[in-house]
Write a protein that holds these residues in place. Structure first.
Motif, PDB file in Angstrom:
ATOM      1  N   GLY A 496       0.810  -1.207   0.000  1.00 15.86           N
ATOM      2  CA  GLY A 496       0.000   0.000   0.000  1.00 15.86           C
ATOM      3  C   GLY A 496       0.850   1.266   0.000  1.00 15.86           C
ATOM      4  O   GLY A 496       2.075   1.232   0.186  1.00 15.86           O
ATOM      5  N   THR A 497       0.175   2.412  -0.201  1.00 14.12           N
ATOM      6  CA  THR A 497       0.841   3.714  -0.228  1.00 14.12           C
ATOM      7  C   THR A 497       0.457   4.502   1.023  1.00 14.12           C
ATOM      8  O   THR A 497      -0.732   4.620   1.348  1.00 14.12           O
ATOM      9  CB  THR A 497       0.436   4.501  -1.482  1.00 14.12           C
ATOM     10  N   ALA A 498       1.437   5.053   1.715  1.00 16.35           N
ATOM     11  CA  ALA A 498       1.187   5.799   2.945  1.00 16.35           C
ATOM     12  C   ALA A 498       0.426   7.083   2.651  1.00 16.35           C
ATOM     13  O   ALA A 498       0.682   7.756   1.641  1.00 16.35           O
ATOM     14  CB  ALA A 498       2.508   6.116   3.636  1.00 16.35           C
ATOM     15  N   PRO A 499      -0.532   7.479   3.510  1.00 17.64           N
ATOM     16  CA  PRO A 499      -1.261   8.737   3.318  1.00 17.64           C
ATOM     17  C   PRO A 499      -0.346   9.945   3.494  1.00 17.64           C
ATOM     18  O   PRO A 499       0.731   9.861   4.094  1.00 17.64           O
ATOM     19  CB  PRO A 499      -2.339   8.679   4.403  1.00 17.64           C
ATOM     20  N   TRP A 500      -0.820  11.080   3.018  1.00 10.97           N
ATOM     21  CA  TRP A 500       0.021  12.275   2.976  1.00 10.97           C
ATOM     22  C   TRP A 500       0.372  12.804   4.373  1.00 10.97           C
ATOM     23  O   TRP A 500       1.389  13.470   4.550  1.00 10.97           O
ATOM     24  CB  TRP A 500      -0.667  13.378   2.169  1.00 10.97           C
ATOM     25  N   TYR A 501      -0.465  12.502   5.362  1.00 11.99           N
ATOM     26  CA  TYR A 501      -0.208  13.033   6.708  1.00 11.99           C
ATOM     27  C   TYR A 501       0.630  12.088   7.566  1.00 11.99           C
ATOM     28  O   TYR A 501       0.930  12.397   8.716  1.00 11.99           O
ATOM     29  CB  TYR A 501      -1.542  13.315   7.411  1.00 11.99           C
ATOM     30  N   ALA A 502       1.011  10.912   7.040  1.00 10.76           N
ATOM     31  CA  ALA A 502       1.808   9.955   7.810  1.00 10.76           C
ATOM     32  C   ALA A 502       3.254  10.420   7.886  1.00 10.76           C
ATOM     33  O   ALA A 502       3.734  11.215   7.068  1.00 10.76           O
ATOM     34  CB  ALA A 502       1.732   8.571   7.171  1.00 10.76           C
ATOM     35  N   SER A 503       3.978   9.899   8.869  1.00  4.05           N
ATOM     36  CA  SER A 503       5.392  10.255   9.017  1.00  4.05           C
ATOM     37  C   SER A 503       6.211   9.754   7.826  1.00  4.05           C
ATOM     38  O   SER A 503       7.258  10.332   7.509  1.00  4.05           O
ATOM     39  CB  SER A 503       5.941   9.658  10.319  1.00  4.05           C
ATOM     40  N   ASN A 504       5.730   8.704   7.171  1.00  2.21           N
ATOM     41  CA  ASN A 504       6.372   8.195   5.950  1.00  2.21           C
ATOM     42  C   ASN A 504       5.487   8.456   4.741  1.00  2.21           C
ATOM     43  O   ASN A 504       5.215   7.564   3.941  1.00  2.21           O
ATOM     44  CB  ASN A 504       6.685   6.710   6.079  1.00  2.21           C
ATOM     45  N   ALA A 505       5.017   9.697   4.618  1.00  2.00           N
ATOM     46  CA  ALA A 505       4.046  10.087   3.594  1.00  2.00           C
ATOM     47  C   ALA A 505       4.429   9.598   2.199  1.00  2.00           C
ATOM     48  O   ALA A 505       5.580   9.734   1.767  1.00  2.00           O
ATOM     49  CB  ALA A 505       3.898  11.602   3.581  1.00  2.00           C
ATOM     50  N   PHE A 506       3.445   9.011   1.511  1.00  2.00           N
ATOM     51  CA  PHE A 506       3.534   8.559   0.122  1.00  2.00           C
ATOM     52  C   PHE A 506       4.529   7.407  -0.094  1.00  2.00           C
ATOM     53  O   PHE A 506       4.804   7.038  -1.227  1.00  2.00           O
ATOM     54  CB  PHE A 506       3.872   9.719  -0.823  1.00  2.00           C
ATOM     55  N   GLU A 507       5.050   6.857   0.968  1.00  5.51           N
ATOM     56  CA  GLU A 507       5.920   5.693   0.815  1.00  5.51           C
ATOM     57  C   GLU A 507       5.102   4.497   0.326  1.00  5.51           C
ATOM     58  O   GLU A 507       4.001   4.233   0.814  1.00  5.51           O
ATOM     59  CB  GLU A 507       6.587   5.342   2.145  1.00  5.51           C
ATOM     60  N   ILE A 508       5.633   3.781  -0.660  1.00  4.60           N
ATOM     61  CA  ILE A 508       4.989   2.570  -1.181  1.00  4.60           C
ATOM     62  C   ILE A 508       5.642   1.375  -0.501  1.00  4.60           C
ATOM     63  O   ILE A 508       6.838   1.136  -0.666  1.00  4.60           O
ATOM     64  CB  ILE A 508       5.123   2.477  -2.714  1.00  4.60           C
ATOM     65  N   LEU A 509       4.860   0.638   0.270  1.00  2.00           N
ATOM     66  CA  LEU A 509       5.409  -0.463   1.051  1.00  2.00           C
ATOM     67  C   LEU A 509       5.707  -1.680   0.180  1.00  2.00           C
ATOM     68  O   LEU A 509       5.253  -1.781  -0.961  1.00  2.00           O
ATOM     69  CB  LEU A 509       4.431  -0.849   2.167  1.00  2.00           C
ATOM     70  N   ALA A 510       6.464  -2.595   0.756  1.00  2.00           N
ATOM     71  CA  ALA A 510       6.860  -3.809   0.031  1.00  2.00           C
ATOM     72  C   ALA A 510       5.660  -4.728  -0.171  1.00  2.00           C
ATOM     73  O   ALA A 510       4.672  -4.662   0.562  1.00  2.00           O
ATOM     74  CB  ALA A 510       7.954  -4.539   0.805  1.00  2.00           C
ATOM     75  N   PRO A 511       5.721  -5.611  -1.178  1.00  2.00           N
ATOM     76  CA  PRO A 511       4.625  -6.563  -1.418  1.00  2.00           C
ATOM     77  C   PRO A 511       4.398  -7.471  -0.213  1.00  2.00           C
ATOM     78  O   PRO A 511       5.289  -7.694   0.612  1.00  2.00           O
ATOM     79  CB  PRO A 511       5.107  -7.361  -2.635  1.00  2.00           C
ATOM     80  N   THR A 512       3.182  -8.003  -0.120  1.00  2.00           N
ATOM     81  CA  THR A 512       2.805  -8.867   0.996  1.00  2.00           C
ATOM     82  C   THR A 512       2.259 -10.188   0.469  1.00  2.00           C
ATOM     83  O   THR A 512       1.785 -10.276  -0.661  1.00  2.00           O
ATOM     84  CB  THR A 512       1.721  -8.209   1.868  1.00  2.00           C
ATOM     85  N   LEU A 513       2.301 -11.214   1.319  1.00  2.00           N
ATOM     86  CA  LEU A 513       1.796 -12.536   0.958  1.00  2.00           C
ATOM     87  C   LEU A 513       0.367 -12.715   1.471  1.00  2.00           C
ATOM     88  O   LEU A 513      -0.032 -12.109   2.471  1.00  2.00           O
ATOM     89  CB  LEU A 513       2.679 -13.631   1.539  1.00  2.00           C
TER      90      LEU A 513
END
Length: 710
Positions: A496-513
């Motif tokens: 998923g992509t982090a929301p704009w107000y998160a501390s890691n804003a717009f970060e795209i996380l790694a794939p999940t199983l």
């Protein structure tokens, strides 16, 4: 040897299509005078027998060990659908998941959100899902419920949607339509076979729509063109090409948020357009989908297929957006909200894909095999301009929005945000031991090479991952018309992509199983098809984790486990009544997330029970049929903490279809009235990029159309 598409005169081809008996026709034929067929009743009705999406190639639904729903052309026409949301209303396992008016839609299936990057296909080829795919050139829409790692590699556990395009056919028709808001809709469908031996086929679909929404200031327009080309090169080889382009623009309508973070809005009109400003522009979406398939039959038992596709979407979004208030990331307790100037031009998403498969039938070690092996390659890119979301002033859900000036902040240049490359090797073997026992064993080896970049332009995550995605099923057929199955599958989903107000804003996380267990039963009996499936799906939970005295952090923690039962029935109840019905009961829970408030209750936007029904009854008047439907949803939570619940609802639809001749031409008149009793309800209360939104269902809506065949 049976060719891939028998070469028949147009009259006989039309008759064969009408009677669904194209398979098994001889390749050699005698040329006869054209035969004009009028008012032929399609005995299959809403019932479907085959689908492409359940495996690696088209197969009978009865022998497919998976839950598959098919919405064929007759159902699409009778419902007068324009968007996928109107199609999927007919399946109880599906709900909206951030599908605002004027924007591209998304859905949850079995309680898990689909992903626009991987959950949508045309003719089995992945497309960029950030578009409202046009339906004028589609023969049917297929929905695979559950994991699809074998079919598509990286994909969401909820399911997979596949659009099947119309192929060449002797057809010339025009359709016009309008609704009570005065929309103007015109579509043409032209096709035929030509050449010395009728070896070339074309299908052309064109459409123009002046969109008139029931919401104030939410009108738009749409233009669409599609062409399908078929070439029977010789009795063993066929080439199929598809191209479609759509320009769509419509003002988007923001959703509501909880008042004070804990109360539902009350007394709001579905016609109100939150945060409306005169400087807002329609969201423009330009989509191009190209696909090609070359099929070659080596002999009676072996076939090969080469396919390639490109899907590109460019979105220009200049909107006045309602979000949050001075109280936080939600509307104020008195209905106040903040208005933002949101701009995201040149949001460009592209997917290129190629695949080669070999299919064969053979006997070995005393059992029969239907084997498919293949390889695939895909590249997905995302180019965006850095975030632009400027506060302009307050509004109120009851008092409206005052006129506010737009922002004069400059928009920065577009940057590459994602470059994802996926390579796959796969196989599937359908083994028949005897007339009662079968098994399907398959797997896809995925190699993922994915790079992301931060909004600052700095390099972000670089993921290199190999993953084996197995799929296995055991099938028992006590009799030819009944199938029992049990299956296990494993999937890989995009992060998923982090929301704009998160501390890691717009970060795209790694794939999940993700993993799924499913048991089911299917039976064809006296003109009806019945299905039942019991499933359990587990996937890593992704959410904005609250932090003390600081911004939340978007993380993968714990898991979401959904367990459910699905029931379905379609076909002819009597010689005059046909139905398509479904029901789904789902228990969705979050576990081990490190946030106690999000656990121990039903997940957000997933009702415990949902049901849907579509019916078609032929009246005593020749050519006249009564259409009807109903949709039920139990209550569901509108927050991750489970402290706010929206009520359940039942919506009734009604309509009619009349087949006749006007001026010597076959004509079909259709009238549909959705939400007959003008029910007020919240259809979608999910979260998007970490924020919770509420969208109302459409009020009573009537549509009238006429289709004329020449």
């Amino acid at each position: 040897m049976t060719p891939l598409r028998p070469r028949l005169p147009l009259g006989l081809l039309g008759l064969g299509l009408a009677l669904h008996s194209s398979q098994g026709l001889a390749a050699d034929s005698v040329t006869l005078a054209p035969v004009h067929i009028s008012q032929v009743q399609d005995d299959s009705g809403y019932q479907a027998r085959e689908a492409q999406i359940g495996g690696l190639h088209s197969a009978p639904l009865l022998d497919t060990p998976a839950a598959v729903s098919v919405f064929n052309r007759q159902l699409l026409d009778d419902r007068q659908v324009r968007k996928l949301s109107e199609v999927l209303q007919s399946d109880a396992s599906v709900g909206d998941s951030y599908a605002p008016i004027g924007y591209y839609e998304n859905f949850n299936v079995r309680g898990f959100e689909l992903n626009a990057a991987s959950s949508y296909r045309i003719n089995g080829q992945t497309i960029a899902g950030e578009q409202n795919v046009a339906l004028e050139n589609k023969q049917q829409v297929e929905l695979l419920k559950g994991l699809s790692g074998l079919q598509s590699g990286v994909s969401e556990p909820g399911g997979l949607v596949n659009y099947v395009t119309k192929r060449a056919e002797d057809v010339r028709s025009i359709t016009v339509s309008s609704n009570e808001q005065g929309e103007r809709y015109l579509a043409t469908d032209l096709g035929g076979w030509f050449g010395a031996e009728r070896q070339f086929g074309l299908r052309l679909n064109l459409a123009h729509e002046d969109i008139r929404s029931y919401v104030d200031h939410a009108d738009g327009k749409r233009d669409f063109a599609a062409v399908a080309f078929d070439w029977q090169i010789n009795p063993d080889a066929v080439l199929e090409l598809d191209a479609e382009y759509q320009h769509r623009e419509q003002f988007s309508v923001p959703g509501y948020q909880l008042l004070g973070g804990s109360q539902l809005p009350h007394g709001v009109d579905p016609k109100d357009h939150l945060a409306w400003q005169s400087w807002a522009k329609p969201v423009q979406n330009d989509s191009l989908n190209l696909g090609g398939r070359f099929k070659y039959q080596f002999n009676d038992n072996w076939n090969g297929t080469l396919s390639a596709s490109r899907s590109k979407v460019v979105i220009d979004d200049y909107s006045a957006f309602a979000w949050g208030s001075s109280e936080g990331a939600f509307f104020g307790g008195n209905g106040d909200y903040d208005i933002y100037d949101f701009r995201s031009p040149d949001d460009t998403r592209r997917i290129d894909e190629a695949q080669a498969t070999l299919d064969g039938r053979f006997d070995a070690l005393g059992v029969s095999h239907e084997l498919t092996v293949g390889t695939s390659a895909q590249r997905r890119t995302l180019d965006q301009r850095p975030g632009y979301n400027e506060w302009r002033g307050p509004g109120n859900i009851h008092a409206g929005a005052p006129a506010l000036p737009p922002s004069d902040k400059p928009i920065r240049d577009s940057e590459r945000r994602l470059d994802s490359r996926q390579y796959g090797l796969f196989f599937s073997d359908h083994i028949t031991f005897n007339e009662h026992w079968q098994t399907v064993i398959g797997a896809r080896e995925v190699r993922l090479d994915e790079k992301t970049w931060k909004e600052t332009g700095e390099a972000g995550r670089h993921t290199r991952q190999y993953q084996l995605l197995p799929n296995a099923a055991l099938i028992y057929k006590p009799q030819a018309d009944t199938t029992l199955y049990a299956s296990y599958s494993k999937g890989l989903s995009a992060g998923g992509t982090a929301p704009w107000y998160a501390s890691n804003a717009f970060e795209i996380l790694a794939p999940t199983l993700s993993r799924q267990l499913e048991v089911g039963i299917k039976r064809d009996w006296q003109g009806m098809s019945f299905t039942a499936a019991l499933f359990q799906i587990r996937q890593a939970y992704q959410y904005a984790r609250p932090e003390a005295n600081t911004a939340p952090t978007y993380v993968q923690a714990g898991q979401q486990k959904n367990t459910g039962l699905e029931l379905g029935a379609s076909g002819w109840v009597t010689s005059k009544l046909q139905i398509q019905a479904s029901a789904a009961a789902i228990r969705a829970r979050v576990q081990d997330s490190d946030t106690d408030a999000y656990e121990g209750h039903q997940a957000i936007n997933v009702p415990r029970l949902r049901a849907a029904l579509q019916a078609d009854y032929a009246l005593p008047v020749p050519g006249l049929a009564l259409l009807g439907g109903a949709r039920y949803s139990a209550s569901k939570y509108a927050s991750q903490a489970g402290n706010v619940e929206v009520g359940g609802y039942t919506v009734f639809d009604i309509g009619s279809r009349y087949r006749t001749q006007i001026g010597g031409y076959d004509t079909v008149l259709r009238l549909t009235v959705d939400n007959l009793f003008d029910k007020r309800y919240w259809r979608d209360v999910g979260d998007y990029l970490g924020d919770n939104y509420l969208f109302q269902g459409a009020p009573r809506t009537a549509r009238l159309s006429a289709s004329v065949s020449f």
